[in-house]
Design an enzyme around this catalytic site. Structure first.
Site, mmCIF file in Angstrom:
data_model
loop_
_atom_site.group_PDB
_atom_site.id
_atom_site.type_symbol
_atom_site.label_atom_id
_atom_site.label_comp_id
_atom_site.label_asym_id
_atom_site.label_seq_id
_atom_site.Cartn_x
_atom_site.Cartn_y
_atom_site.Cartn_z
ATOM 1 N N THR A 151 13.714 5.357 10.423
ATOM 2 C CA THR A 151 14.554 4.130 10.497
ATOM 3 C C THR A 151 14.166 3.127 9.717
ATOM 4 O O THR A 151 12.920 2.552 10.209
ATOM 5 C CB THR A 151 14.730 4.050 12.065
ATOM 6 O OG1 THR A 151 15.195 5.179 12.746
ATOM 7 C CG2 THR A 151 15.537 2.778 12.437
ATOM 8 N N THR A 179 0.826 -1.127 -0.038
ATOM 9 C CA THR A 179 0.054 0.010 -0.149
ATOM 10 C C THR A 179 0.728 1.095 -0.054
ATOM 11 O O THR A 179 0.540 2.321 -0.707
ATOM 12 C CB THR A 179 -0.978 0.089 1.210
ATOM 13 O OG1 THR A 179 -1.771 -1.000 1.225
ATOM 14 C CG2 THR A 179 -1.891 1.341 1.296
ATOM 15 N N SER A 197 4.573 -6.947 -1.324
ATOM 16 C CA SER A 197 4.444 -7.062 0.189
ATOM 17 C C SER A 197 5.180 -8.435 0.605
ATOM 18 O O SER A 197 4.704 -9.610 0.111
ATOM 19 C CB SER A 197 2.928 -7.332 0.314
ATOM 20 O OG SER A 197 2.670 -7.050 1.731
ATOM 21 N N GLY A 198 5.736 -8.434 1.836
ATOM 22 C CA GLY A 198 6.410 -9.647 2.275
ATOM 23 C C GLY A 198 5.360 -10.398 2.950
ATOM 24 O O GLY A 198 5.939 -12.054 2.488
ATOM 25 N N HIS A 199 4.508 -10.293 3.588
ATOM 26 C CA HIS A 199 3.558 -10.950 4.417
ATOM 27 C C HIS A 199 2.706 -12.100 3.373
ATOM 28 O O HIS A 199 2.072 -12.907 3.695
ATOM 29 C CB HIS A 199 2.675 -10.651 5.228
ATOM 30 C CG HIS A 199 1.529 -9.748 4.734
ATOM 31 N ND1 HIS A 199 0.187 -10.410 4.809
ATOM 32 C CD2 HIS A 199 1.344 -8.681 4.059
ATOM 33 C CE1 HIS A 199 -0.911 -9.474 4.184
ATOM 34 N NE2 HIS A 199 0.018 -8.343 4.068
ATOM 35 N N ASN A 217 -5.709 -11.087 -6.933
ATOM 36 C CA ASN A 217 -5.578 -11.503 -5.845
ATOM 37 C C ASN A 217 -6.671 -12.525 -5.354
ATOM 38 O O ASN A 217 -6.923 -13.343 -4.515
ATOM 39 C CB ASN A 217 -5.642 -10.475 -4.790
ATOM 40 C CG ASN A 217 -6.610 -9.390 -4.867
ATOM 41 O OD1 ASN A 217 -6.776 -8.871 -5.845
ATOM 42 N ND2 ASN A 217 -7.434 -9.369 -3.892
ATOM 43 N N CYS A 221 -9.093 -7.978 2.431
ATOM 44 C CA CYS A 221 -9.115 -6.297 2.600
ATOM 45 C C CYS A 221 -10.769 -5.949 2.197
ATOM 46 O O CYS A 221 -10.887 -4.687 2.387
ATOM 47 C CB CYS A 221 -8.231 -5.724 1.668
ATOM 48 S SG CYS A 221 -6.503 -6.071 2.081
#
Length: 682
Positions: A252, A77, A214-216, A164, A342
């Site tokens: 960071t 996102t 997106s990693g997840h 998706n 979502c």
């Protein structure tokens, strides 16, 4: 490697995935050993910085790019926001006069993060472009002719590599040909979230400008992602501040998440390792499809296998709603979804709507998705779990408990709910059926139930006159037979008994508002003259001593006259049921009130997960009765439920039980408790 446990078959990988053990170890190491701030100049910081840059190098290799940028983000996102802001800002700064009426284009089946982002920044930045949805065909492929016609005026065009919900793959090279032939300068974003680990990616071989990941979605932690930016393309930092990521994204860096990506990229680079090949994944998909076909009648698959990634199966069943199947699967440990996680609050799949599927399929689609690291053994076990629900679906093949099975004894009163609209079905002992407020989306289910019990529909009562009444009447007759007698709710038919059961009668009652459809307990008197002459249609949740009920579109309740002095004492207790938060409080309440546990889940779901009841206690489990929510009114009329008894109502999540407490209160029950979080969270 199988991320799931032996008792849970998680088949919703497109929503999220568990973190694989080697990735988890890397994350922990970055939080405990290599924990430095990559911006620090000392050795600890330098080690952290090296991990970050080595991850970037690995990621660029996986993406097939030497020249492009790879920017670490919080997820897809953020990557979409960054790309959209960069593209619109650049266009507005350069005042490109060659576009007199700017357009922002996106595919009709895009994840909602894309059009919602375009709309937001279009308004916020003041571009005031027209948002244009690119149609898709029945296979989910974008309309190339439409793109060619409109892309010359486009500031940005957004497409996706893999959908998706359906798993449909777009042909990115054909898209590139159409886009660049008609507008070489337009910014092109491709959502690659569902592509990583499933399709080949080579960014230097194609002119994609921005690609969020997106990693997840692929076994890395939540809260980490990355954005590919083609060399030389406009870029505006979405997050300003301390200048991290070479000034491209301040704040960071999420080093533990980046460490997880580092290991993920290493696993993706292995020729033989954690991730299965496309051929193996196709075999896994075929195993699951065969399990579905073996278990359910009339399975409709919504995407061609050859045009979709093998890890996604989107389907619907003609005879069952998606909620029924999701609840039943969940009871047996199989986790699937009704579409995009979502968009879980949305009743219909806009993706399938865009592809031209009918309303039933759009509203009742089920998405089954597995991960590319799920083992063959896991898939085999999942297929066994899917097949295990078959005995609970039908008794026509001789399996199941005929005396307990809802479908084997469908006489009496049944409430069928679809999209918050209720259809009331009344079946007499001589197998004649009356339906009030028939919902066409429930016709396949009703027809199956009636055919299995060899019943026939005698009468249908439509809830109101409308422009669709003629179509609905034709639909009723074509589905259930030309001999069905059809009334409009409000027709001036004479007052009469429309259908009679052992404990009840359905009567047409003439009133000033038109004919009311009322459900009477045997021996109950007619409504008073004051009621019949009232200008107001009775409220279904007003109560009076007795069992006279007025049927409305969405509910059924005991009736009393407005401002009547004969109101049932239960009215004072509405919304005062006890909310129980855990198993111990439930046990104590049951013992204190000598209560009965009432499971309002459907019969199949109840039978498939009897083990869950032991979470309360073995002692209390012996006091459990199962009356599905759809048969609650029937149980009241039959005397199965007593107003003098205390009931603890439960279901899987606590939502259905809360609804049924309100219904039971309206029917005169006063001693009720709800297991607020349901069985699933005990």
């Amino acid at each position: 490697m199988t991320p799931s446990t032996s008792t849970e078959f998680y088949l919703d990988a497109n929503a999220t995935t568990p973190v694989l053990t080697p990735i988890l170890n890397s994350v922990i190491d970055a939080m405990t050993d290599n924990f430095g701030n990559p911006s620090s100049a000392h050795t600890t910081g330098l080690l952290a910085k090296d991990l970050l840059e080595q991850t970037r190098i690995k990621g660029k290799s996986i993406l097939g790019t030497k020249e492009g940028e790879l920017l670490f983000t919080s997820g897809a996102t953020e990557g979409i926001q960054t790309a959209v802001v960069s593209s619109i800002s650049h266009h507005m700064r350069t005042a490109n006069n060659t576009i007199d009426k700017p357009i922002l284009m996106y595919g009709a089946t895009e994840h909602k993060a894309v059009p919602n982002t375009l709309k937001h920044w279009n308004e916020t930045l003041g571009l005031h472009a027209e948002l244009m949805e690119i149609p898709v065909n029945k296979d989910g492929k974008l309309d190339y002719a439409f793109i060619a016609r409109h892309v010359p005026q486009a500031v940005m065009i957004c497409t996706m590599a893999v959908n998706n919900e359906t798993g449909v793959m777009q042909d990115l090279f054909k898209l590139e040909e159409v886009i660049r032939k008609n507008n070489s300068d337009v910014s092109w974003l491709v959502d690659c979230v569902q592509a990583l680990g499933k399709v080949s990616i080579n960014m230097d071989a194609i002119s994609i400008d921005y690609a969020p990941f997106s990693g997840h979605k692929l076994y890395a932690p939540k809260g980490i992602g990355f954005l590919y930016v083609r060399s030389g393309q406009p870029y505006v930092p979405f997050i300003a501040g301390g200048g991290q990521e070479s000034g491209m994204r301040s704040g960071t860096e999420n080093l533990p998440g980046i460490a997880g990506l580092n290991t993920l990229f290493s696993l993706l680079a292995e020729e033989e390792g954690v991730f299965y090949t496309t051929k193996q994944l196709e075999q896994h998909r075929q195993m699951l499809i065969e399990a579905l076909l073996d278990t359910f009648p009339d399975v409709s698959l919504h995407a061609k296998c050859e045009e979709s990634v093998p890890t996604t199966i989107n389907f619907s069943l003609d005879h069952y709603t998606s909620k029924e199947i999701i609840d039943l699967f969940d009871a047996t440990g199989v986790r699937v979804s009704g579409g995009s996680a979502c968009s879980s609050g949305v009743s219909s799949s806009f993706v399938l709507e865009a592809m031209g599927f009918d309303e039933w399929q759009c509203n009742n689609a089920i998405r089954l998705s597995f991960g590319p690291a799920d083992s063959t053994e896991f898939i085999e076990s999942a297929c066994t779990a899917i097949r295990s629900v078959k005995p609970y679906l039908s008794i026509s093949d001789g399996v199941g408990d005929k005396d307990a099975h809802l479908l084997s004894n469908w006489q009496g009163i049944t409430q069928l709910v679809y999209q918050n609209e209720s259809s009331w079905v009344f079946a007499s002992e001589d197998k004649e059926v009356l339906i009030v407020n028939p919902n066409p989306q429930l016709f396949p289910k009703i027809k199956r139930l009636i055919n299995e019990d060899e019943m026939c529909i005698k009468t249908c009562i439509l809830n109101s006159l409308s422009g669709n009444s003629k179509t609905l009447i034709e639909n009723v007759k074509s589905t259930f037979g030309q001999s069905v007698c059809i009334y409009h709710h409000g027709d001036n038919q004479s007052s009469e008994v429309l259908l009679s059961g052992e404990h009840w009668e359905v009567r047409s009652v003439a009133s000033k508002q038109g004919n009311l459809v009322c459900l009477y307990g045997k021996g109950e008197t007619e409504l008073s003259e004051q009621v019949l002459n009232s200008e107001k249609v009775p409220s279904p949740f007003d109560c009076e001593v007795g069992k006279t009920m007025v049927i409305s579109n969405n509910s059924i309740g005991l009736y009393c006259e407005e401002n009547s002095s004969m109101q049932n004492p239960c009215l004072a207790n509405m919304n005062n049921s006890v909310e129980l938060q855990n198993g111990l409080s439930a046990i104590n309440w049951i013992k204190a009130h000598d209560a009965v546990v009432l499971d309002v889940r459907e019969w199949a779901e109840h039978k498939a997960s009897l083990h869950l009841l032991s979470k309360i206690s073995q002692e209390c489990a012996t006091k459990v009765i199962n009356i599905p929510a759809s048969r609650l009114v029937n149980a009241v009329f039959e005397g199965t439920l007593s107003q003098d008894t205390a009931y603890l109502i439960l279901c899987r999540s606590g939502k259905r039980s809360k609804q049924q407490i309100k219904a039971m209160q309206s029917l005169g029950f006063t001693s009720l408790a709800n297991l607020t979080k349901g069985l699933a969270l005990l």
